[in-house]
Design an enzyme around this catalytic site. Structure first.
Site, mmCIF file in Angstrom:
data_model
loop_
_atom_site.group_PDB
_atom_site.id
_atom_site.type_symbol
_atom_site.label_atom_id
_atom_site.label_comp_id
_atom_site.label_asym_id
_atom_site.label_seq_id
_atom_site.Cartn_x
_atom_site.Cartn_y
_atom_site.Cartn_z
ATOM 1 N N HIS A 61 0.840 -1.203 0.000
ATOM 2 C CA HIS A 61 0.000 0.000 0.000
ATOM 3 C C HIS A 61 0.873 1.250 0.000
ATOM 4 C CE1 HIS A 61 -3.215 -2.793 1.915
ATOM 5 N NE2 HIS A 61 -3.006 -3.036 0.639
HETATM 6 C C1 LIG Z 1 0.004 -8.222 -3.387
HETATM 7 C C2 LIG Z 1 -0.890 -7.019 -3.277
HETATM 8 C C3 LIG Z 1 -1.960 -7.038 -2.402
HETATM 9 C C4 LIG Z 1 -2.789 -5.937 -2.286
HETATM 10 N N1 LIG Z 1 -3.863 -5.984 -1.432
HETATM 11 C C5 LIG Z 1 -4.675 -4.927 -1.300
HETATM 12 C C6 LIG Z 1 -5.782 -4.951 -0.414
HETATM 13 O O1 LIG Z 1 -6.031 -5.940 0.255
HETATM 14 N N2 LIG Z 1 -6.559 -3.831 -0.313
HETATM 15 C C7 LIG Z 1 -6.302 -2.703 -1.025
HETATM 16 O O2 LIG Z 1 -7.026 -1.716 -0.886
HETATM 17 N N3 LIG Z 1 -5.255 -2.662 -1.882
HETATM 18 C C8 LIG Z 1 -4.443 -3.733 -2.025
HETATM 19 N N4 LIG Z 1 -3.369 -3.684 -2.871
HETATM 20 C C9 LIG Z 1 -3.120 -2.425 -3.568
HETATM 21 C C10 LIG Z 1 -3.935 -2.360 -4.848
HETATM 22 O O3 LIG Z 1 -3.510 -3.384 -5.717
HETATM 23 C C11 LIG Z 1 -3.699 -0.994 -5.457
HETATM 24 O O4 LIG Z 1 -4.125 0.025 -4.556
HETATM 25 C C12 LIG Z 1 -4.495 -0.821 -6.743
HETATM 26 O O5 LIG Z 1 -4.247 -1.879 -7.638
HETATM 27 C C13 LIG Z 1 -4.057 0.475 -7.369
HETATM 28 O O6 LIG Z 1 -4.762 0.695 -8.552
HETATM 29 P P1 LIG Z 1 -4.054 1.472 -9.756
HETATM 30 O O7 LIG Z 1 -5.071 1.525 -10.838
HETATM 31 O O8 LIG Z 1 -3.469 2.742 -9.233
HETATM 32 O O9 LIG Z 1 -2.817 0.562 -10.192
HETATM 33 P P2 LIG Z 1 -2.817 -0.938 -10.781
HETATM 34 O O10 LIG Z 1 -4.018 -1.711 -10.373
HETATM 35 O O11 LIG Z 1 -1.459 -1.493 -10.445
HETATM 36 O O12 LIG Z 1 -2.944 -0.705 -12.358
HETATM 37 C C14 LIG Z 1 -1.886 -0.108 -13.090
HETATM 38 C C15 LIG Z 1 -1.834 -0.744 -14.459
HETATM 39 O O13 LIG Z 1 -0.890 -0.030 -15.246
HETATM 40 C C16 LIG Z 1 -0.104 -0.944 -15.980
HETATM 41 N N5 LIG Z 1 1.187 -0.297 -16.272
HETATM 42 C C17 LIG Z 1 2.183 0.019 -15.422
HETATM 43 N N6 LIG Z 1 3.185 0.619 -16.045
HETATM 44 C C18 LIG Z 1 2.837 0.725 -17.342
HETATM 45 C C19 LIG Z 1 3.464 1.267 -18.500
HETATM 46 N N7 LIG Z 1 4.673 1.846 -18.475
HETATM 47 N N8 LIG Z 1 2.808 1.191 -19.670
HETATM 48 C C20 LIG Z 1 1.576 0.613 -19.744
HETATM 49 N N9 LIG Z 1 0.926 0.073 -18.667
HETATM 50 C C21 LIG Z 1 1.551 0.134 -17.491
HETATM 51 C C22 LIG Z 1 0.014 -2.157 -15.080
HETATM 52 O O14 LIG Z 1 0.309 -3.304 -15.852
HETATM 53 C C23 LIG Z 1 -1.379 -2.205 -14.454
HETATM 54 O O15 LIG Z 1 -2.288 -2.956 -15.229
HETATM 55 C C24 LIG Z 1 -2.528 -4.780 -3.022
HETATM 56 C C25 LIG Z 1 -1.457 -4.752 -3.939
HETATM 57 C C26 LIG Z 1 -0.643 -5.867 -4.061
HETATM 58 C C27 LIG Z 1 0.502 -5.819 -5.053
#
Ligand SMILES: Cc1cc2nc3c(=O)[nH]c(=O)nc-3n(C[C@H](O)[C@H](O)[C@H](O)COP(=O)(O)OP(=O)(O)OC[C@H]3O[C@@H](n4cnc5c(N)ncnc54)[C@H](O)[C@@H]3O)c2cc1C
Length: 311
Positions: free
Chosen positions: A237
């Protein structure tokens, strides 16, 4: 890629399957690649001034924060928990020690922490618990796994983490990815406030342990003087680095997640959080995304420009 004259970005550059750089023009860019990648891509694209902890100037990379966790594992010889019939996220939370719910000052810290227990799925490796001193293989290990499987429960805490002037993200001066671009560097350590809070929360967990009366329990709790150890999983997180705010001198984005320096660039994700307020981030990430999308749709599309004034 930024267009200097009209304060907009022109599009994105990516590498195709053959490794060739391709420029994709765009009228609006939404950067939503997870907090760390958001910060790295902003730094690599040279959009926004990188944070400098010495002079306390610049914005990209500042206010990076994390969470501090602790856990206890309780063994009950005569109780069977059936972990294999659980859903991964099912559990209970005590929110009575979260920020603003009690007077933390008298305990020597600010912030707070939730206490939780989850009945994680009884996976073949992750759910195996053995008592301290058990060898990691062989017949004694098998015996202990047989006796302990399904007899454990965990208690955990997940706590706030404030942002600090000397905690930040920047581009690594040494390490690069296969394309020659610098990796992101994290400058981070626990502060006294984190460790004092964890000590307080460990005492609360011990009160619960005393009531539950397990046959034995083990503790994984950070102690005063401990340093951040990136080699073991604690939390994913991660927050901050491209925060929202009201002042372009101390924030990357305005309150609509719109970049102060390029009005057609919006940055979504927990990178916008100025502090880490302990609760899991994704609900707030989604809420902020809806909030930003609403203002893009209802205000920005018909009248592109800054949604907030810089002053
Ligand atoms: C193991 C784990 C457990 C977790 N458990 C929880 C939980 O229990 N509760 C909770 O609230 N949160 C949890 N989280 C956190 C949660 O996953 C994130 O808060 C959430 O996914 C963030 O959303 P986002 O859209 O910002 O990023 P993401 O969901 O990571 O999406 C970003 C996307 O961008 C893509 N990307 C990255 N770089 C590039 C690039 N250069 N070019 C093109 N595409 C790219 C990635 O492939 C991904 O698909 C956890 C995270 C992990 C890793």
């Amino acid at each position: 890629m930024k267009h200097e004259e009209d304060e907009t970005v022109k599009g994105v550059i990516y590498r195709d399957a053959d490794g060739n750089e391709v420029f994709q023009p765009a009228g609006m860019v939404i950067l939503a690649s997870f907090p760390l990648s958001n910060v790295r891509l902003l730094l690599l694209s040279e959009i926004g001034e990188p944070y400098d902890p010495e002079s306390n100037t610049g914005v990209v990379g500042r206010n990076f924060s994390y969470q501090i966790t602790g856990s206890m594992d309780l063994y009950f010889k005569d109780h069977q928990f059936n972990p294999f019939i659980s859903a991964g996220g099912s559990g209970q939370v005590i929110d009575d020690f979260s920020p603003d719910t009690f007077d933390t000052e008298q305990h020597g810290f600010i912030g707070g922490s939730y206490i939780y227990t989850t009945q994680g799925p009884g996976g073949a490796i992750g759910a195996l618990r053995t008592p301290p001193g058990t060898p990691q293989w062989g017949s004694e290990w098998k015996k202990q796994v047989r006796e302990h499987y399904g007899h454990h429960m965990m208690l955990g805490t997940t706590g706030t983490n404030m942002s600090y002037r000397d905690v930040y993200l920047d581009l690594d001066p040494t390490y690069k990815d296969p394309h020659g671009d610098p990796l992101l560097r994290m400058t981070y350590d626990w502060k006294d406030n984190d460790l004092r809070m964890t000590e307080f929360m460990a005492a609360r967990m011990r009160e619960i342990v005393a009531q539950l009366q397990p046959d034995y329990h083990t503790e994984s709790v950070k102690q005063r003087g401990d340093h951040f150890d990136p080699s073991s999983y604690q939390s994913t997180h991660l927050t901050g680095g491209a925060i929202m705010g009201t002042d372009p001198k101390t924030s990357v984005l305005n309150r609509y997640l719109q970049h102060w320096d390029a009005h057609n660039l919006f940055v979504m994700g927990a990178s916008a959080f100025p502090q880490n307020m302990q609760h899991n981030p994704t609900g707030t990430v989604a809420a902020l995304t809806y909030w930003s999308a609403q203002h893009i749709r209802e205000r920005y599309l018909d009248n592109p420009g800054p949604l907030m004034s810089r002053s």
